[in-house]
Scaffold this motif. Structure first.
Motif, PDB file in Angstrom:
ATOM      1  N   LEU A  79       0.827  -1.205   0.000  1.00 58.27           N
ATOM      2  CA  LEU A  79       0.000   0.000   0.000  1.00 58.27           C
ATOM      3  C   LEU A  79       0.860   1.252   0.000  1.00 58.27           C
ATOM      4  O   LEU A  79       1.953   1.263   0.562  1.00 58.27           O
ATOM      5  CB  LEU A  79      -0.903   0.025   1.242  1.00 58.27           C
ATOM      6  CG  LEU A  79      -2.103  -0.920   1.242  1.00 58.27           C
ATOM      7  CD1 LEU A  79      -2.745  -0.951   2.622  1.00 58.27           C
ATOM      8  CD2 LEU A  79      -3.128  -0.473   0.217  1.00 58.27           C
ATOM      9  N   THR A  82       0.102   7.552   3.545  1.00 56.84           N
ATOM     10  CA  THR A  82      -1.110   8.351   3.710  1.00 56.84           C
ATOM     11  C   THR A  82      -1.113   9.608   2.847  1.00 56.84           C
ATOM     12  O   THR A  82      -2.164  10.212   2.646  1.00 56.84           O
ATOM     13  CB  THR A  82      -1.291   8.744   5.182  1.00 56.84           C
ATOM     14  OG1 THR A  82      -0.071   9.344   5.659  1.00 56.84           O
ATOM     15  CG2 THR A  82      -1.615   7.539   6.035  1.00 56.84           C
ATOM     16  N   THR A 103      -6.118  -4.537  -2.347  1.00 56.53           N
ATOM     17  CA  THR A 103      -5.780  -3.328  -1.602  1.00 56.53           C
ATOM     18  C   THR A 103      -6.865  -2.282  -1.819  1.00 56.53           C
ATOM     19  O   THR A 103      -7.284  -2.032  -2.958  1.00 56.53           O
ATOM     20  CB  THR A 103      -4.413  -2.751  -2.028  1.00 56.53           C
ATOM     21  OG1 THR A 103      -4.448  -2.398  -3.416  1.00 56.53           O
ATOM     22  CG2 THR A 103      -3.305  -3.761  -1.785  1.00 56.53           C
ATOM     23  N   THR A 105      -7.447   1.626  -0.923  1.00 53.92           N
ATOM     24  CA  THR A 105      -6.733   2.813  -0.463  1.00 53.92           C
ATOM     25  C   THR A 105      -7.530   4.066  -0.766  1.00 53.92           C
ATOM     26  O   THR A 105      -7.998   4.255  -1.890  1.00 53.92           O
ATOM     27  CB  THR A 105      -5.369   2.927  -1.173  1.00 53.92           C
ATOM     28  OG1 THR A 105      -4.674   1.690  -1.080  1.00 53.92           O
ATOM     29  CG2 THR A 105      -4.525   4.031  -0.556  1.00 53.92           C
ATOM     30  N   TYR A 131      -5.861  -5.533   2.205  1.00 54.10           N
ATOM     31  CA  TYR A 131      -5.102  -4.550   2.969  1.00 54.10           C
ATOM     32  C   TYR A 131      -5.850  -3.218   2.920  1.00 54.10           C
ATOM     33  O   TYR A 131      -6.240  -2.760   1.847  1.00 54.10           O
ATOM     34  CB  TYR A 131      -3.700  -4.387   2.393  1.00 54.10           C
ATOM     35  CG  TYR A 131      -2.762  -5.518   2.752  1.00 54.10           C
ATOM     36  CD1 TYR A 131      -1.768  -5.345   3.700  1.00 54.10           C
ATOM     37  CD2 TYR A 131      -2.875  -6.763   2.138  1.00 54.10           C
ATOM     38  CE1 TYR A 131      -0.901  -6.380   4.040  1.00 54.10           C
ATOM     39  CE2 TYR A 131      -2.015  -7.805   2.465  1.00 54.10           C
ATOM     40  CZ  TYR A 131      -1.036  -7.609   3.414  1.00 54.10           C
ATOM     41  OH  TYR A 131      -0.191  -8.649   3.746  1.00 54.10           O
ATOM     42  N   ASN A 133      -6.230   0.948   3.954  1.00 55.14           N
ATOM     43  CA  ASN A 133      -5.548   2.204   4.284  1.00 55.14           C
ATOM     44  C   ASN A 133      -6.504   3.331   3.896  1.00 55.14           C
ATOM     45  O   ASN A 133      -6.502   3.799   2.758  1.00 55.14           O
ATOM     46  CB  ASN A 133      -4.231   2.321   3.517  1.00 55.14           C
ATOM     47  CG  ASN A 133      -3.293   3.336   4.135  1.00 55.14           C
ATOM     48  OD1 ASN A 133      -3.363   3.633   5.324  1.00 55.14           O
ATOM     49  ND2 ASN A 133      -2.395   3.874   3.333  1.00 55.14           N
ATOM     50  N   MET A 158      -3.967  -5.076   8.409  1.00 48.19           N
ATOM     51  CA  MET A 158      -3.387  -3.741   8.488  1.00 48.19           C
ATOM     52  C   MET A 158      -1.964  -3.864   8.993  1.00 48.19           C
ATOM     53  O   MET A 158      -1.698  -4.568   9.964  1.00 48.19           O
ATOM     54  CB  MET A 158      -4.198  -2.843   9.426  1.00 48.19           C
ATOM     55  CG  MET A 158      -5.582  -2.510   8.930  1.00 48.19           C
ATOM     56  SD  MET A 158      -6.419  -1.374  10.070  1.00 48.19           S
ATOM     57  CE  MET A 158      -5.353   0.072   9.927  1.00 48.19           C
ATOM     58  N   ASP A 162      -0.506   1.675   8.318  1.00 47.74           N
ATOM     59  CA  ASP A 162      -1.861   1.853   7.787  1.00 47.74           C
ATOM     60  C   ASP A 162      -2.755   2.605   8.756  1.00 47.74           C
ATOM     61  O   ASP A 162      -2.587   2.545   9.981  1.00 47.74           O
ATOM     62  CB  ASP A 162      -2.497   0.497   7.485  1.00 47.74           C
ATOM     63  CG  ASP A 162      -1.714  -0.292   6.451  1.00 47.74           C
ATOM     64  OD1 ASP A 162      -1.034   0.343   5.619  1.00 47.74           O
ATOM     65  OD2 ASP A 162      -1.773  -1.534   6.487  1.00 47.74           O
ATOM     66  N   CYS A 164      -7.064   3.321   9.500  1.00 48.04           N
ATOM     67  CA  CYS A 164      -8.427   2.869   9.209  1.00 48.04           C
ATOM     68  C   CYS A 164      -9.335   3.625  10.172  1.00 48.04           C
ATOM     69  O   CYS A 164      -9.513   3.229  11.325  1.00 48.04           O
ATOM     70  CB  CYS A 164      -8.532   1.357   9.403  1.00 48.04           C
ATOM     71  SG  CYS A 164     -10.111   0.649   8.844  1.00 48.04           S
ATOM     72  N   ALA A 184      -0.728   0.156  13.807  1.00 49.30           N
ATOM     73  CA  ALA A 184      -1.764   0.600  12.875  1.00 49.30           C
ATOM     74  C   ALA A 184      -2.725   1.534  13.608  1.00 49.30           C
ATOM     75  O   ALA A 184      -2.968   1.393  14.809  1.00 49.30           O
ATOM     76  CB  ALA A 184      -2.510  -0.596  12.308  1.00 49.30           C
TER      77      ALA A 184
END
Length: 261
Positions: A79, A82, A103, A105, A131, A133, A158, A162, A164, A184
């Motif tokens: 991933l 941010t 993934t 994102t 995954y 993010n 995660m 990452d 969430c 995470a």
């Protein structure tokens, strides 16, 4: 053919209708401003999102457009960091350790659930892990994405860098197994469950209660303790309650990955 003239009473009714529409629009705008202005005038005094948390000290300021820089170590996960968050979910299936992984994102926009379902349906080889993010977004779409993942028996994962937040934990909850690195960032807060709330009070409250009830039922169906919602219900939209690793395990939302050693 002669045109019929509207009577004075008809014009009076039309003027009343037009005036009522203006009043309704003013109330609509006023209600929105009443929800937003206090947060703009008196921003949250909570620490920044990046400040370390500890039990009892878990409320942090939350602005989706000002996310912390959490860049992964090279080759540590499939991933981006941010800083690369798109305005709607970016969906991909890269190869990770010889296997395809899903993934997700970015922000969860309206319509993303349909996109995720269509994407999964088109795959020749279904991934076994997702995954995450995401800073959150549409609650409805998060729930539908979660149901799609559970129906296909896909796990959620995660890694340390990452995030969430907001509605994203509902996708995390859908994994047949749910693993999150202790570092995470997982957080919850209040959501809007309808459009504007300039409706009769009993209808607005009914919409909110129905939305909360749907989320709690969803969490229970996924094997997550609905009591995690108590933190969301008391945390305003401009703040986020960050769950400790111990709380994630207590609520069965996520456990730490098993040691590879």
């Amino acid at each position: 053919m002669t045109r019929r003239r509207r009577s004075p009473d008809t014009w009076r009714v039309l003027r009343w209708v037009l005036a009522a529409q203006f009043v309704f629009a003013a109330i609509l705008l006023g209600t929105d401003l009443a929800q937003i202005v206090p947060q703009l005038a008196w921003p949250s005094p909570a620490p920044a999102l990046t400040a370390p948390i500890g039990p009892g000290d878990q409320i942090r300021r939350y602005t989706p457009d000002q996310l912390p820089d959490r860049a992964p170590a090279p080759g540590s996960r499939p991933l981006p960091d941010t800083r690369d968050m798109p305005d709607r979910l970016d969906i991909a299936t890269p190869e990770w350790e010889g296997e395809p992984v899903l993934t997700l994102t970015g922000r969860i926009a309206e319509g993303d659930a349909a996109r995720v379902v269509a994407y999964l349906d088109a795959l020749e080889r279904l991934p076994t892990e997702t995954y995450l993010n995401s800073p959150g977004g549409s609650v409805y779409d998060a729930l539908e994405i979660g149901r799609a993942l559970r129906a296909r028996e896909i796990a959620t994962v995660m890694t340390a860098s990452d995030i969430c937040l907001s509605a994203c934990p509902y996708i995390l909850a859908a994994g047949v197994t749910r693993h999150a690195d202790p570092d995470a960032m997982i957080g919850v807060h209040q959501h809007y469950f309808g459009q504007n709330t300039v409706l009769p009070a009993f209808i607005a409250v009914e919409q909110i209660q129905r939305g909360q009830g749907e989320v709690m039922e969803y969490l229970q169906d996924m094997g997550v303790d609905p009591l995690v919602m108590r933190h969301a219900l008391v945390t305003p939209w401009d703040e986020i309650y960050l769950l400790t690793p111990a709380e994630r395990a207590t609520y069965r939302l996520a456990s730490e990955p098993e040691s590879q050693g």
